[in-house]
Write a protein that holds these residues in place. Structure first.
Motif, short mmCIF file in Angstrom:
data_model
loop_
_atom_site.label_atom_id
_atom_site.label_comp_id
_atom_site.label_asym_id
_atom_site.label_seq_id
_atom_site.Cartn_x
_atom_site.Cartn_y
_atom_site.Cartn_z
N CYS A 1 -27.03 -0.66 -7.59
CA CYS A 1 -27.37 -1.95 -8.21
C CYS A 1 -28.79 -1.93 -8.77
O CYS A 1 -29.04 -2.45 -9.87
N ARG A 2 -29.71 -1.33 -8.03
CA ARG A 2 -31.08 -1.25 -8.53
C ARG A 2 -31.16 -0.44 -9.83
O ARG A 2 -31.91 -0.78 -10.74
N LYS A 3 -30.37 0.62 -9.91
CA LYS A 3 -30.34 1.41 -11.14
C LYS A 3 -29.79 0.59 -12.31
O LYS A 3 -30.31 0.65 -13.44
N THR A 4 -28.75 -0.18 -12.05
CA THR A 4 -28.17 -1.02 -13.09
C THR A 4 -29.17 -2.07 -13.56
O THR A 4 -29.32 -2.30 -14.78
N PRO B 1 -32.05 -9.77 -6.46
CA PRO B 1 -31.38 -9.22 -5.27
C PRO B 1 -30.31 -8.23 -5.66
O PRO B 1 -29.50 -8.49 -6.55
N CYS B 2 -30.31 -7.09 -5.00
CA CYS B 2 -29.40 -5.99 -5.35
C CYS B 2 -28.59 -5.56 -4.13
O CYS B 2 -29.15 -5.35 -3.05
N GLY B 3 -27.27 -5.44 -4.31
CA GLY B 3 -26.44 -4.93 -3.23
C GLY B 3 -25.55 -5.99 -2.61
O GLY B 3 -25.33 -7.06 -3.18
N PRO B 4 -25.03 -5.70 -1.40
CA PRO B 4 -24.02 -6.57 -0.78
C PRO B 4 -24.58 -7.64 0.16
O PRO B 4 -23.80 -8.40 0.74
#
Length: 320
Positions: free
Chosen positions: A225-228, A269-272
């Motif tokens: 997610c951070r890469k995106t 915010p990144c991820g689940p």
């Protein structure tokens, strides 16, 4: 209760897919939809930029409950304000009164395609004149207008919804807040700035809707997610005075080349982690916003995000 919205992001998605996203967002339980109105994407890596008003017409026809909003439309260069009023009234009719027209002074990225980008002081003058044209037309007036920047010898909108289309104005400081309070029914701010909301209240906007937008990137892997987010959203870290002047996606690439993945991930915010996404939304509630749209960064993850929002995120946001 705060209205929870979903963003149809034209810069990262084609027109047919945007309509499908709108249908799924309504089914998932979102309260409103906002759509970006661009000629270019911010970054070439985003890869899209269809005509938002064609998409809005299709979305108005394909949905039945969810409210719709442009986010935001610039009525000073690419569009003449009288034509903006006509477009807004038509979408108002097609959506059975579900549409709000959100307006802002725009940016060079999208407006230079029809000519030189005016100086900021001239843009502000043009924007106020545009509001003086759009507001009475949406209210059903037969308008004749002569200003320093726009001429309307005679205009009247023959197709309008029963209730005039509401107007929201994007604001970031005292001048734009005053315009929002004087000419509009709501204010838009792209960050959770309690100071802007306070200025709006003091200018006469107390009790009116306040619209915001929060970027998130949900997915099972936080690193992915951070890469995106870095690939497609790092432009958002730039100051608005810079963003409003840059002429094309290649300029945004150059201006954002020093921004690292960890830099932009500090604000998105990144991820689940559900709590992290809820906390980002909560900042807008704490600042006094009444309507907040989520924008999920990354086109491939939209179906997964909508399912997750329906099952987990929206129930949590309803509790706030």
């Amino acid at each position: 209760m705060v209205s929870v919205g979903y963003t149809l992001m034209c810069e990262q998605t084609g027109p047919k897919e945007l309509v499908q996203q709108a249908i799924r967002a309504e089914e998932a339980g979102f309260d409103h939809l906002v759509i970006s109105d661009h000629y270019y994407p911010w970054l070439a890596s985003q890869g899209h930029s269809p005509y938002a008003w064609s998409v809005l017409g299709a979305v108005a026809h394909a949905t039945s409950r969810i409210k719709l909003m442009s986010f935001v439309t610039c009525p000073i260069r690419r569009y003449h304000p009288a034509v903006v009023a006509q477009k807004a009234a038509t979408i108002g009719v097609m959506s059975d009164g579900r549409f709000t027209l959100s307006l802002g002074a725009g940016e060079n990225l999208n407006e230079h395609v029809v000519g030189a980008w005016p100086h900021v002081h001239q843009r502000h003058e043009m924007f106020e004149e545009a509001l003086q044209i759009i507001r009475p037309l949406l209210d059903g007036d037969n308008l004749s207008y002569s200003g320093n920047h726009f001429e309307v010898p005679e205009a009247y909108l023959w197709d309008r919804p029963e209730t005039p289309v509401p107007i929201a104005v994007a604001a970031s400081g005292p001048h734009s807040v005053q315009l929002a309070a004087e000419y509009a029914d709501a204010v838009v701010c792209d960050n959770p700035d309690a100071g802007v909301i306070q200025l709006y209240d003091e200018a006469g906007g107390a009790g009116k809707p306040r619209y915001g937008q929060v970027a998130v990137c949900y997915g099972p892997d936080a690193d992915d997610c951070r890469k995106t987010v870095h690939e497609q959203w790092r432009w958002a870290a730039l100051n608005w005075t810079v963003k409003s002047e840059l002429p094309g996606p290649e300029s945004f690439v150059g201006a954002s080349e020093t921004i690292r993945p960890e830099d932009i991930a500090q604000t998105v915010p990144c991820g689940p982690d559900l709590d992290a996404h809820v906390a980002a939304f909560q900042k807008y509630i704490d600042a006094g916003f009444t309507d907040v749209a989520l924008v999920q960064v990354g086109v491939e993850s939209q179906p997964m995000f909508l399912d997750w929002a329906r099952d987990e995120l929206l129930p949590r946001l309803r509790e706030l």
